[in-house]
Design a protein around this motif. Sequence first.
Motif, mmCIF file in Angstrom:
data_model
loop_
_atom_site.group_PDB
_atom_site.id
_atom_site.type_symbol
_atom_site.label_atom_id
_atom_site.label_comp_id
_atom_site.label_asym_id
_atom_site.label_seq_id
_atom_site.Cartn_x
_atom_site.Cartn_y
_atom_site.Cartn_z
ATOM 1 N N ASP A 178 43.716 55.274 46.020
ATOM 2 C CA ASP A 178 44.491 54.914 47.197
ATOM 3 C C ASP A 178 45.246 56.175 47.612
ATOM 4 O O ASP A 178 46.094 56.671 46.856
ATOM 5 C CB ASP A 178 45.474 53.794 46.840
ATOM 6 C CG ASP A 178 46.336 53.359 48.020
ATOM 7 O OD1 ASP A 178 46.567 54.177 48.923
ATOM 8 O OD2 ASP A 178 46.793 52.200 48.019
ATOM 9 N N GLN A 185 42.024 52.409 43.206
ATOM 10 C CA GLN A 185 41.931 51.096 43.833
ATOM 11 C C GLN A 185 41.002 50.202 43.004
ATOM 12 O O GLN A 185 39.932 50.631 42.584
ATOM 13 C CB GLN A 185 41.382 51.246 45.257
ATOM 14 C CG GLN A 185 41.066 49.957 45.966
ATOM 15 C CD GLN A 185 42.274 49.055 46.161
ATOM 16 O OE1 GLN A 185 42.515 48.146 45.349
ATOM 17 N NE2 GLN A 185 43.045 49.313 47.204
ATOM 18 N N GLY A 212 41.017 48.231 50.163
ATOM 19 C CA GLY A 212 41.090 46.923 49.533
ATOM 20 C C GLY A 212 40.400 45.883 50.399
ATOM 21 O O GLY A 212 40.014 46.146 51.539
#
Length: 258
Positions: A178, A185, A212
Amino acid sequence: MTTFPGTARVELISGLPVSVDIRTALPARELTPLLDDAFAWLRWVADTFDPGNVDSQIARLNEGRTIRQVPELIEVLHRCDELSAATDGWFEARIKGVIDPSGYIKGWALERLSRALSNAGAGDHRITAGHDVRVRGSAAPGERWRVGVRDPRRDVVRKVVFAHDLGIATSGGAPVLDPRTGVAQEGVGFVTVLGPDLGVADAYATALYAMGPALGRRFAAELAAKGPYESLIVGRDGQEFTTPGFAAHGGAESRLAG
């Protein structure tokens, strides 16, 4: 079935098996140097852009050492900045002061190689590096290439894509950070993006994974509405989200169970 002549070769590039499969009917005296040049290019890209190689231009840049004037380096960094802007920072080659274009460079290198092969007269080919694939032309006279989209965590085929000219990039086989937190992630199983430029598809797949599941689905839908890039997002629970145009690249057996 009528098949094409041609040739194929597999070599390890930075520990990753890379295959170049040329189906165009060319004499061996032309095919052999084409493959030699193809893998020389891929080795040059690895030597230049691998941040783990202490003498690569990226490593030297990160450490403030003198670098060579390499036009491709400027091109890649500029394109990474453009893709960062296009994804609202979710694709980012500069995290915590460290430059790492890995989410773009493999797709970019294969895309450049595909164009070079076409310009050299080898218009029917498939190039595969890990979970990134670039196909062009035909696998056999009149037949599209058949590419299995594999879940990189389970090594099973989730979809089958048929195409004459397409880049297919999958993210999820290696950790994706991320860019806002620098933390890996873990909300998505894997992401596959299809499109005309494999480098761009590679970057979008990286960005969608980093976003995500919820934000990724929304961005994928917006991306598909604007242009030629279609996405498959598979959650950790195995549930799939695909943009409408993804199915256009399928066939009668576009989904496999294993």
